[in-house]
Design an enzyme around this catalytic site. Sequence first.
Site, mmCIF file in Angstrom:
data_model
loop_
_atom_site.group_PDB
_atom_site.id
_atom_site.type_symbol
_atom_site.label_atom_id
_atom_site.label_comp_id
_atom_site.label_asym_id
_atom_site.label_seq_id
_atom_site.Cartn_x
_atom_site.Cartn_y
_atom_site.Cartn_z
ATOM 1 N N SER A 177 -27.317 38.556 36.738
ATOM 2 C CA SER A 177 -26.894 38.580 35.338
ATOM 3 C C SER A 177 -26.029 39.809 35.110
ATOM 4 O O SER A 177 -26.138 40.804 35.843
ATOM 5 C CB SER A 177 -28.131 38.647 34.430
ATOM 6 O OG SER A 177 -27.777 38.925 33.091
ATOM 7 N N TYR B 265 -36.117 42.907 31.571
ATOM 8 C CA TYR B 265 -35.284 41.853 32.159
ATOM 9 C C TYR B 265 -34.146 42.460 32.975
ATOM 10 O O TYR B 265 -33.891 42.048 34.118
ATOM 11 C CB TYR B 265 -34.714 40.964 31.052
ATOM 12 C CG TYR B 265 -33.752 39.917 31.555
ATOM 13 C CD1 TYR B 265 -34.204 38.793 32.227
ATOM 14 C CD2 TYR B 265 -32.369 40.063 31.371
ATOM 15 C CE1 TYR B 265 -33.321 37.830 32.692
ATOM 16 C CE2 TYR B 265 -31.476 39.112 31.830
ATOM 17 C CZ TYR B 265 -31.963 37.999 32.494
ATOM 18 O OH TYR B 265 -31.077 37.057 32.968
#
Length: 241
Positions: A138, A152
């Site tokens: 990501s 995250y």
Amino acid sequence: MTGTLTRRRLLITGASSGIGAATARLAASAGARVALIARRDAELTALAEEIGGLAVPADVTDAAALIAAVDRAADELGGLDGVVASAGVARPIHVATDDPADMANLVQVNVIGLLHTLRATVPHLIASGAGDVVVLSSLSGRRVPRDTMGVYSGTKFAAHAIAEGLRLELAEHPVRVTTVAPGYVATPIADAATGSDADRFRADVAAHGMSPVTVAHLIVTALTTPREAELVELAVRPTGE
């Protein structure tokens, strides 16, 4: 895409929805024979029937079950030429105040699950003589976008590091490693998000998220790039993010 996947034997984790499912459809349309791994048996079986693939349900956090699923896939396909490690979860949470179980789940799926996937598949890729690893990370693995994304982002920083370490580890083997790092993508991950900031997260994804098909095209580009080149990282964000 720069080439074909005809006769390539590809395994995809997180394949029951989102980026994994989009990649499975695109890879199959490009000629690949595709094995699909995810926890949700019904969705996985339906997709396998749709694309003529092989469903091998397993949870990436269960090492023994995952190894058995990967070995079965390799046996039925006659080997593996590529793995797309796309299984993942997203939970926008505060480190100091939110549920530690959510934090543990992020680490178990996004980090431990990735490690299990690589350990199970890399020997098959080495044996193929021309393997590819694609790690779905990501843009949050390159920076922390806001106060509820620290955990995250930590798992995605780890994914970047694991992929780079694997590249160094495999320097003497014919296996390429590519990290794909997208920004917001409109997938069911956002719908399932929990935590104190989940509503804002879902709203941002709904407003700005790219189609999973867009990311799937990048993954297939990495897999079809001529063998003389290795795409180290493909970072992409929605134009409106």
